[in-house]
Design an enzyme around this catalytic site. Structure first.
Site, mmCIF file in Angstrom:
data_model
loop_
_atom_site.group_PDB
_atom_site.id
_atom_site.type_symbol
_atom_site.label_atom_id
_atom_site.label_comp_id
_atom_site.label_asym_id
_atom_site.label_seq_id
_atom_site.Cartn_x
_atom_site.Cartn_y
_atom_site.Cartn_z
ATOM 1 N N GLU A 50 -9.550 -1.234 11.603
ATOM 2 C CA GLU A 50 -10.528 -2.264 11.980
ATOM 3 C C GLU A 50 -11.111 -2.986 10.761
ATOM 4 O O GLU A 50 -12.322 -3.176 10.644
ATOM 5 C CB GLU A 50 -11.648 -1.662 12.850
ATOM 6 C CG GLU A 50 -11.143 -1.282 14.234
ATOM 7 C CD GLU A 50 -12.228 -0.890 15.216
ATOM 8 O OE1 GLU A 50 -13.420 -1.030 14.897
ATOM 9 O OE2 GLU A 50 -11.874 -0.435 16.311
HETATM 10 C C1 LIG Z 1 -4.322 5.552 11.921
HETATM 11 C C2 LIG Z 1 -4.238 4.097 12.113
HETATM 12 C C3 LIG Z 1 -4.438 3.538 13.367
HETATM 13 C C4 LIG Z 1 -4.295 2.172 13.575
HETATM 14 N N1 LIG Z 1 -4.420 1.658 14.825
HETATM 15 C C5 LIG Z 1 -4.109 0.346 15.038
HETATM 16 C C6 LIG Z 1 -4.054 -0.192 16.346
HETATM 17 O O1 LIG Z 1 -4.288 0.501 17.330
HETATM 18 N N2 LIG Z 1 -3.713 -1.490 16.494
HETATM 19 C C7 LIG Z 1 -3.446 -2.290 15.433
HETATM 20 O O2 LIG Z 1 -3.124 -3.443 15.635
HETATM 21 N N3 LIG Z 1 -3.523 -1.824 14.173
HETATM 22 C C8 LIG Z 1 -3.834 -0.528 13.940
HETATM 23 N N4 LIG Z 1 -3.891 -0.023 12.653
HETATM 24 C C9 LIG Z 1 -3.662 -0.920 11.549
HETATM 25 C C10 LIG Z 1 -4.850 -1.142 10.655
HETATM 26 O O3 LIG Z 1 -5.753 -2.021 11.241
HETATM 27 C C11 LIG Z 1 -4.279 -1.662 9.321
HETATM 28 O O4 LIG Z 1 -3.723 -0.529 8.686
HETATM 29 C C12 LIG Z 1 -5.269 -2.319 8.456
HETATM 30 O O5 LIG Z 1 -5.512 -3.593 8.926
HETATM 31 C C13 LIG Z 1 -4.826 -2.413 6.999
HETATM 32 O O6 LIG Z 1 -3.534 -2.931 6.855
HETATM 33 P P1 LIG Z 1 -2.496 -2.224 5.870
HETATM 34 O O7 LIG Z 1 -2.494 -0.780 6.166
HETATM 35 O O8 LIG Z 1 -1.231 -2.949 5.967
HETATM 36 O O9 LIG Z 1 -3.121 -2.401 4.430
HETATM 37 P P2 LIG Z 1 -3.018 -3.686 3.487
HETATM 38 O O10 LIG Z 1 -3.342 -4.901 4.240
HETATM 39 O O11 LIG Z 1 -1.730 -3.640 2.753
HETATM 40 O O12 LIG Z 1 -4.219 -3.432 2.491
HETATM 41 C C14 LIG Z 1 -4.115 -2.555 1.358
HETATM 42 C C15 LIG Z 1 -5.427 -2.565 0.611
HETATM 43 O O13 LIG Z 1 -5.704 -3.873 0.119
HETATM 44 C C16 LIG Z 1 -7.016 -4.263 0.488
HETATM 45 N N5 LIG Z 1 -7.045 -5.714 0.666
HETATM 46 C C17 LIG Z 1 -6.206 -6.490 1.371
HETATM 47 N N6 LIG Z 1 -6.583 -7.770 1.297
HETATM 48 C C18 LIG Z 1 -7.710 -7.815 0.534
HETATM 49 C C19 LIG Z 1 -8.587 -8.841 0.092
HETATM 50 N N7 LIG Z 1 -8.408 -10.108 0.390
HETATM 51 N N8 LIG Z 1 -9.628 -8.494 -0.693
HETATM 52 C C20 LIG Z 1 -9.830 -7.215 -1.030
HETATM 53 N N9 LIG Z 1 -9.049 -6.202 -0.629
HETATM 54 C C21 LIG Z 1 -8.000 -6.496 0.133
HETATM 55 C C22 LIG Z 1 -7.294 -3.508 1.768
HETATM 56 O O14 LIG Z 1 -8.706 -3.355 1.949
HETATM 57 C C23 LIG Z 1 -6.617 -2.185 1.495
HETATM 58 O O15 LIG Z 1 -7.475 -1.364 0.766
HETATM 59 C C24 LIG Z 1 -4.020 1.333 12.459
HETATM 60 C C25 LIG Z 1 -3.868 1.887 11.183
HETATM 61 C C26 LIG Z 1 -3.964 3.242 11.003
HETATM 62 C C27 LIG Z 1 -3.763 3.803 9.628
#
Ligand SMILES: Cc1cc2nc3c(=O)[nH]c(=O)nc-3n(C[C@H](O)[C@H](O)[C@H](O)COP(=O)(O)OP(=O)(O)OC[C@H]3O[C@@H](n4cnc5c(N)ncnc54)[C@H](O)[C@@H]3O)c2cc1C
Length: 860
Positions: free
Chosen positions: A508
């Protein structure tokens, strides 16, 4: 009186009057009249002297300058129109997704904090949230039973799923239907009740709280309730309430994580056949990952980009992000495979779809909602983000406080409870204080949601800070328990929650992004009393209307800025001592602390926007620090309100004081770091004068205060109970937290006996230092009676059980048939790798010799 003193008094009168008018935000017209009267008085005073005409001239110049802002038409043409032209040129570009995020939700207490002059009555007038009879019965009945049914070791280690009986119970008792109205068969609970149920489950099992949290948060039910057509509601909501439909919401894909709006999953409007008829529908292709409940879902809330290349539904090519409900049993849909998130067993996995053809009315809200998916999501997130994850964090905190307080008392090292060591006490204090902050934030904010607020910025504050605080609590709890927390097994009641903390941090809106971009980035525009008005006015297509609105906002903004200079300076000089508070209670100084930082924050925010403009968006750390100040004030306000909501219990005062001191100290340090790093050093220097005229004088909580907090959380009593009020603390054999409480009560009961044993040891009546051996010895020596010996035996045995850890036969730890390892193959692979590395290393040498020869040639 010498003329110097008189002049000084006049100067004081003018300055003091000016500061007073600005401090109280007296309107422009009244301020002008007041300034005019003062100048006139001064002129008549000097009439006695020789400079009458000079003073008359000065008076008229001053009056003319003061009067211009009051001549609205003149100032609009001469001042505002040219400024608006410059402003329009400087305006940073804003994407539709950014605009939609900005417009989501409403402004509540966050707006007051942003104003620099919070109206406390607005917060205090909210009723204390309470559970209805029905909700309380659910907490005491099904919720309590479910907690008893949960065995996290069995769930996460043995089965990697919840037992069928638990799934059935969750569905039968409609845990998935807390937000669904009764007319569809749901429980229709308040946001507060929803939060309390999740809190309780989280104190017992991260798997259960995540599983129940998702359908009650952002997902098909919530989307349908807000945007679904009646037909869609009638089709899905009864099934979702009864649990015959299991929902999930699929937004994230490998390409689009934090930047979810960049998703490439698509739907193309086209003709196709549906139930034997030719219709216009959508052909969908997607590849999503990390989707909670996807492996068991029957209906997918799917986010995709909608295109209409043949213009079958309108004249647009691209509609943008759209949300639809897709039954998972349709041809082309794949669900079922699982991820394994930090070895927590809730269902989470990928889903994909290949050429899935659905009718247009599968779009949530029907065809007219095509392209409105992002708006729907951010609107719902502005509420949902304040409930599920913060409640999970708060539940974890409550369990940790209860367990750690008791454990630190019964665990002895160096012949004393480890709670008596200041180092351990430090960690205990943080656990209790952070839990109090999380409890307050969740309770007050969910209560506000029940009163109709949609607090977009506070929901981001809660998401970020509660999950970060729960990470701190988990770390401290691990440290206090030492090896006991590290050895996994049925007896470990901490390790799994510790492992789960990064999940809440990531979902989220991952935390780094939420802190750096969302809290202040959104708050600065959304909650600022004038910035959004100025932006809207500057973007108004009707230029004259825009000018009128911009002029009004601009002069309001200037007055607000002047007022914040005066307020920030005066409140910093006086530590806010004379500022208005809503209640004359022992906490009155904390309201004043917040008043002071609110003015300083408002001033700093304006300077940041003024000196950095659109660049501020890229200066994430500056934005993050200002966000931290806003968050500290918001959380501190909820602490004060929570204290009142809970009946102003004197025993909770150390927790309140520790929480506010910690938060406001952080606010001070964040402002300091912001000033240290503001690129415009002149602006930073001026700001420092108005924000910290006496330096950084706010101090963090004292050790003495920390001792009081340790006292209340490690001793049985109402404050300890209140802090962990929603946690599952029932005394039953499967609940270590309940057993710890029992041991703590026994500890307190046998304390006088233990004291007697220590005395007997000192006097040489008994030889052993170990309690297990002391008991029979002391009994034989007549130091304790038979029944006292029995009490001590019972206590000793319970403590021994609680301190024990698990061990396993090696084969018990093997969870899959081990694959044979071909040692020869492995050796070959290693040799190959080594050769490759050597070749790679050799390559640059060749290249460099080539380079050398080229250089040589060039030189020749
Ligand atoms: C257990 C689990 C359950 C989930 N459940 C769902 C679900 O039900 N439905 C769904 O749609 N998604 C779900 N997700 C997805 C979740 O919302 C995403 O993992 C999340 O949005 C982060 O994306 P990412 O993991 O690709 O990280 P990335 O986007 O690759 O981010 C990596 C890091 O970079 C940072 N970052 C990225 N952009 C910026 C910026 N502009 N400025 C500063 N920092 C930045 C992030 O904060 C993070 O620390 C789930 C994820 C997990 C792990």
């Amino acid at each position: 009186m010498s003329s110097l003193i008189v002049s000084f008094l006049w100067l004081l009168l003018f300055l003091g009057g000016g500061v007073y008018l600005a401090y109280q935000r007296i309107d422009l017209r009244t301020s002008t009249v007041a300034a005019g009267v003062a100048t006139l008085a001064y002129t008549f005073y000097t009439f006695a002297g020789n400079g009458f005409w000079l003073w008359m001239l000065l008076l008229w110049v001053a009056m003319a300058v003061l009067a211009i802002p009051n001549m609205v038409d003149l100032r609009r043409e001469k001042i505002t129109r040219p400024l608006l032209a410059i402003y329009r040129r400087m305006l940073p570009s804003m994407s539709d997704t950014e605009r939609e995020a900005l417009e989501a939700g409403n402004v509540w207490w966050d707006g007051e904090l942003f104003s620099g002059m919070p109206d406390w009555d607005r917060l205090m007038s909210f009723p204390a949230p309470a559970l209805s009879e029905e909700e309380q019965a659910f907490m005491d009945g099904p919720c309590e039973t479910l907690c008893e049914m949960l065995d996290d070791w069995d769930i996460c280690h043995n089965r990697v799923d919840m037992p069928k009986e638990v799934w059935d119970f969750i569905i039968e008792q409609r845990f998935f239907a807390m937000i669904i109205p009764k007319q569809y068969g749901g429980l229709e609970f308040s946001a507060y009740a929803n939060a309390m149920v999740i809190t309780k489950l989280a104190s017992r099992s991260p798997t259960a709280s995540s599983t129940v949290g998702v359908p009650n948060s952002l997902g098909p039910a919530e989307l349908l309730l807000h945007y679904g057509s009646d037909e869609q509601k009638n089709r899905y909501l009864p099934g979702l309430a009864a649990g015959t439909e299991i929902p999930c919401f699929a937004l994230t894909s490998p390409e689009a994580g934090s930047d979810a709006a960049a998703l490439i999953d698509n739907g193309v409007v086209c003709k196709g056949r549906w139930k034997g008829k030719a219709i216009i529908g959508i052909r969908l292709n997607w590849n999503k990952r990390y989707i909670t409940l996807a492996p068991v879902a029957t209906v997918l809330g799917l986010a995709f980009k909608l295109n209409d290349p043949d213009h079958l539904i309108g004249d647009k090519d691209e509609y943008g992000i759209t949300a639809a409900l897709i039954p998972t049993d349709m041809p082309g849909v794949t669900v079922g495979r699982r991820h394994y998130p930090m070895s927590i067993a809730f269902q989470n996995g990928p889903t994909s779809g290949k050429d899935v053809f659905v009718p247009l009315d599968y779009i949530i809200g029907g065809q007219e909602m095509a392209g409105k998916g992002w708006k729907m999501l951010v609107e719902l997130l502005s509420v949902g983000r304040a409930i599920t994850l913060p409640s999970i964090a708060s539940g974890g905190g409550q369990a940790s406080s209860y367990a750690s307080g008791a454990y630190a008392r019964i665990r002895k090292q160096f012949n004393t409870s480890i709670a008596n060591f200041e180092g351990v006490g430090d960690a205990l204090t943080r656990i209790a204080g952070h839990t109090y902050i999380m409890n307050a934030a969740v309770s007050v904010t969910s209560g506000a949601i029940d009163q109709g607020e949609k607090p977009a910025v506070p929901s981001a504050i809660l998401k970020y800070h509660c999950t970060e605080l729960s990470r701190k609590v988990a770390n401290d709890t691990m440290d206090i328990h030492g090896g006991k927390a590290i050895m996994m097994g049925p007896k470990n009641y901490i390790g799994r929650s510790y492992m789960a903390t990064p999940i809440a941090i990531t979902v989220e809106g991952a935390n780094i992004l939420t802190r750096s971009l969302i809290i202040f980035g959104q708050g600065a525009i959304r909650c600022h009393p004038f910035v959004l008005r100025e932006l809207r006015a500057a973007g108004d297509e009707d230029l004259e209307e825009g000018l009128i609105e911009f002029d009004d906002a601009l002069f309001g903004h200037i007055g607000y800025g002047i007022s914040n200079v005066a307020r920030s300076f005066f409140l910093a000089l006086t530590h806010g001592k004379f500022s208005r508070v809503p209640l004359n209670t022992p906490t009155r100084r904390y309201y004043q602390n917040i008043n002071r930082y609110s003015a300083a924050f408002a001033l700093a925010s304006d300077f940041a926007m003024l000196t950095l403009g659109g660049e501020l968006k890229k200066r994430e750390l500056l934005s993050a620090r200002l966000g931290d100040v806003l968050s500290s004030m918001y959380l501190a306000s909820t602490v004060l309100k929570h204290f009142e909501n809970q009946g102003r219990r004197a025993t909770d005062l150390p927790l309140v004081e520790w929480s506010i001191r910690t938060l406001m100290y952080q606010a001070q340090e964040s402002l300091h770091a912001f000033l240290q790093n503001l690129p415009n050093r002149w602006a930073a220097a001026v700001l420092r004068i108005f924000i910290f005229p006496r330096g950084r004088t706010y101090s963090a909580p004292s050790d003495q205060l920390a001792h009081k907090v340790v006292e209340l959380m490690t001793r049985t009593g109402e404050a300890r109970e209140r802090l962990s009020r929603q946690a599952y603390t029932t005394l039953e054999p499967g609940n270590p937290i309940g057993l710890l409480q029992e041991a703590l009560e026994l500890f307190e009961a046998v304390a006088p006996l233990e004291k007697r044993l220590r005395q007997a040891f000192k006097e040489g009546l008994i030889d052993s230092e170990y309690l297990g051996d002391q008991i029979p010895e002391a009994r034989r020596a007549g130091v304790i009676s038979k029944s006292e010996a029995s009490d001590l035996e019972i206590y000793h045995e319970k403590v021994r059980d609680l301190l024990a850890v698990d061990d396993f036969a090696p084969e018990e730890l093997i969870r899959a048939e081990p694959k044979p390892v071909d040692a020869k193959k492995a050796t070959k692979k290693t040799t190959k790798k080594t050769t490759k590395k050597t070749t790679k290393k050799a390559a640059p040498k060749k290249a460099s010799s080539k380079k050398k020869s080229t250089r040589k040639k060039k030189a020749e």
